[in-house]
Design a protein around this motif. Sequence first.
Motif, PDB file in Angstrom:
ATOM      1  N   ILE A  62       3.269   0.286 -10.534  1.00 46.31           N
ATOM      2  CA  ILE A  62       2.083  -0.059  -9.750  1.00 46.31           C
ATOM      3  C   ILE A  62       1.560  -1.428 -10.179  1.00 46.31           C
ATOM      4  N   MET A  63       1.529  -1.670 -11.482  1.00 52.55           N
ATOM      5  CA  MET A  63       1.071  -2.975 -11.967  1.00 52.55           C
ATOM      6  C   MET A  63       1.988  -4.084 -11.481  1.00 52.55           C
ATOM      7  N   ASP A  64       3.298  -3.828 -11.470  1.00 54.00           N
ATOM      8  CA  ASP A  64       4.244  -4.824 -10.951  1.00 54.00           C
ATOM      9  C   ASP A  64       3.992  -5.094  -9.469  1.00 54.00           C
ATOM     10  N   ILE A  65       3.731  -4.048  -8.716  1.00 57.03           N
ATOM     11  CA  ILE A  65       3.469  -4.206  -7.281  1.00 57.03           C
ATOM     12  C   ILE A  65       2.186  -5.016  -7.071  1.00 57.03           C
ATOM     13  N   LEU A  66       1.141  -4.671  -7.809  1.00 56.87           N
ATOM     14  CA  LEU A  66      -0.133  -5.372  -7.654  1.00 56.87           C
ATOM     15  C   LEU A  66      -0.069  -6.824  -8.115  1.00 56.87           C
ATOM     16  N   ASN A  67       0.731  -7.097  -9.132  1.00 55.99           N
ATOM     17  CA  ASN A  67       0.861  -8.464  -9.642  1.00 55.99           C
ATOM     18  C   ASN A  67       1.867  -9.288  -8.855  1.00 55.99           C
ATOM     19  N   GLY A  68       2.486  -8.670  -7.849  1.00 64.91           N
ATOM     20  CA  GLY A  68       3.438  -9.393  -7.015  1.00 64.91           C
ATOM     21  C   GLY A  68       4.770  -9.643  -7.689  1.00 64.91           C
ATOM     22  N   LYS A  69       5.072  -8.898  -8.760  1.00 63.16           N
ATOM     23  CA  LYS A  69       6.351  -9.104  -9.451  1.00 63.16           C
ATOM     24  C   LYS A  69       7.510  -8.514  -8.680  1.00 63.16           C
ATOM     25  N   LEU A  70       7.202  -7.586  -7.786  1.00 62.72           N
ATOM     26  CA  LEU A  70       8.252  -7.034  -6.940  1.00 62.72           C
ATOM     27  C   LEU A  70       8.207  -7.773  -5.610  1.00 62.72           C
ATOM     28  N   GLU A  71       9.285  -8.421  -5.298  1.00 63.25           N
ATOM     29  CA  GLU A  71       9.370  -9.134  -4.031  1.00 63.25           C
ATOM     30  C   GLU A  71       9.460  -8.124  -2.890  1.00 63.25           C
ATOM     31  N   GLU A  72       9.151  -8.573  -1.704  1.00 58.52           N
ATOM     32  CA  GLU A  72       9.193  -7.680  -0.540  1.00 58.52           C
ATOM     33  C   GLU A  72      10.593  -7.099  -0.356  1.00 58.52           C
ATOM     34  N   GLU A  73      11.640  -7.894  -0.640  1.00 62.05           N
ATOM     35  CA  GLU A  73      13.006  -7.384  -0.508  1.00 62.05           C
ATOM     36  C   GLU A  73      13.268  -6.277  -1.513  1.00 62.05           C
TER      37      GLU A  73
ATOM     38  N   PRO B 235       7.311  17.922 -20.922  1.00 62.77           N
ATOM     39  CA  PRO B 235       6.107  17.073 -20.895  1.00 62.77           C
ATOM     40  C   PRO B 235       6.364  15.647 -21.396  1.00 62.77           C
ATOM     41  N   ILE B 236       7.292  15.495 -22.319  1.00 66.15           N
ATOM     42  CA  ILE B 236       7.616  14.140 -22.794  1.00 66.15           C
ATOM     43  C   ILE B 236       8.202  13.319 -21.653  1.00 66.15           C
ATOM     44  N   SER B 237       9.134  13.903 -20.913  1.00 64.84           N
ATOM     45  CA  SER B 237       9.730  13.227 -19.764  1.00 64.84           C
ATOM     46  C   SER B 237       8.670  12.931 -18.704  1.00 64.84           C
ATOM     47  N   GLY B 238       7.761  13.865 -18.490  1.00 67.04           N
ATOM     48  CA  GLY B 238       6.685  13.654 -17.528  1.00 67.04           C
ATOM     49  C   GLY B 238       5.783  12.497 -17.925  1.00 67.04           C
ATOM     50  N   LEU B 239       5.435  12.417 -19.200  1.00 67.89           N
ATOM     51  CA  LEU B 239       4.586  11.317 -19.673  1.00 67.89           C
ATOM     52  C   LEU B 239       5.298   9.971 -19.528  1.00 67.89           C
ATOM     53  N   LEU B 240       6.586   9.963 -19.815  1.00 66.67           N
ATOM     54  CA  LEU B 240       7.352   8.730 -19.639  1.00 66.67           C
ATOM     55  C   LEU B 240       7.399   8.315 -18.166  1.00 66.67           C
ATOM     56  N   THR B 241       7.570   9.277 -17.278  1.00 61.94           N
ATOM     57  CA  THR B 241       7.604   8.988 -15.848  1.00 61.94           C
ATOM     58  C   THR B 241       6.258   8.439 -15.385  1.00 61.94           C
ATOM     59  N   VAL B 242       5.164   9.030 -15.873  1.00 62.96           N
ATOM     60  CA  VAL B 242       3.826   8.529 -15.526  1.00 62.96           C
ATOM     61  C   VAL B 242       3.655   7.101 -16.029  1.00 62.96           C
ATOM     62  N   MET B 243       4.075   6.840 -17.264  1.00 62.46           N
ATOM     63  CA  MET B 243       3.964   5.493 -17.811  1.00 62.46           C
ATOM     64  C   MET B 243       4.745   4.489 -16.961  1.00 62.46           C
ATOM     65  N   TYR B 244       5.973   4.856 -16.590  1.00 62.59           N
ATOM     66  CA  TYR B 244       6.781   3.968 -15.765  1.00 62.59           C
ATOM     67  C   TYR B 244       6.160   3.763 -14.381  1.00 62.59           C
ATOM     68  N   SER B 245       5.562   4.811 -13.811  1.00 60.98           N
ATOM     69  CA  SER B 245       4.909   4.668 -12.505  1.00 60.98           C
ATOM     70  C   SER B 245       3.721   3.719 -12.591  1.00 60.98           C
ATOM     71  N   ILE B 246       2.967   3.817 -13.666  1.00 56.62           N
ATOM     72  CA  ILE B 246       1.840   2.902 -13.856  1.00 56.62           C
ATOM     73  C   ILE B 246       2.354   1.473 -13.987  1.00 56.62           C
ATOM     74  N   CYS B 247       3.440   1.294 -14.725  1.00 56.49           N
ATOM     75  CA  CYS B 247       4.051  -0.042 -14.830  1.00 56.49           C
ATOM     76  C   CYS B 247       4.508  -0.541 -13.462  1.00 56.49           C
TER      77      CYS B 247
ATOM     78  N   LYS C  29       0.831  -1.215   0.000  1.00 55.60           N
ATOM     79  CA  LYS C  29       0.000   0.000   0.000  1.00 55.60           C
ATOM     80  C   LYS C  29       0.862   1.261   0.000  1.00 55.60           C
ATOM     81  N   VAL C  30       1.890   1.276   0.834  1.00 57.92           N
ATOM     82  CA  VAL C  30       2.782   2.448   0.898  1.00 57.92           C
ATOM     83  C   VAL C  30       3.472   2.661  -0.445  1.00 57.92           C
ATOM     84  N   ASN C  31       3.927   1.598  -1.064  1.00 52.76           N
ATOM     85  CA  ASN C  31       4.594   1.734  -2.361  1.00 52.76           C
ATOM     86  C   ASN C  31       3.646   2.222  -3.446  1.00 52.76           C
TER      87      ASN C  31
END
Length: 164
Positions: free
Chosen positions: A148-159, A134-146, A86-88
């Motif tokens: 979040i999806m990794d966190i929700l799908n459990g692809k990021l381990e707790e470590e 704005p291009i850099s901002g859009l890329l950062t948003v895209m990466y943040s969404i990715c 949740k914090v992440n």
Amino acid sequence: MQTIRKYTDKVIEYICISFIAIMTTLVTWQVITRYFFKSPNAYTEQICKYMFIWLVLLASAYVFGKKEHMSIVFLREKFTGRAAVKVNIIIELIVIIFAIGVLVVGGFNNTLLTMGQSDSVLPITIGMIYMMLPISGLLTVMYSICNIMDILNGKLEEEDIKSE
């Protein structure tokens, strides 16, 4: 989304590598013309300055996407399990809000304001240089969404979450 991330990573890598190669060539040419021919080229200096700005903005979005950016982890380290997830996610949402507000909206407005201002040396407008915000901002948003999806799908381990 991972396919888009991988493709975007490759494109940014090639652009950044190309920028570094071009800048190295231009700076070398600048040194040669300044010291050997006593006639420095103003164009190469300006091009290198602007390419450096673009390189920094692109590379910062890229490094953010690779999760290799600098971060303050004292808050993340206090949580484990579901709370850490949740914090992440909250942290990624804060990054999205910042990127949209400052880089995308602010950068776009700044780009529009400076589209009429021309560079004194190069035949381009200052707005074209600011377009990378704005291009850099859009890329950062895209990466943040990715992320979040990794966190929700459990692809990021707790470590991994703790070590960010």
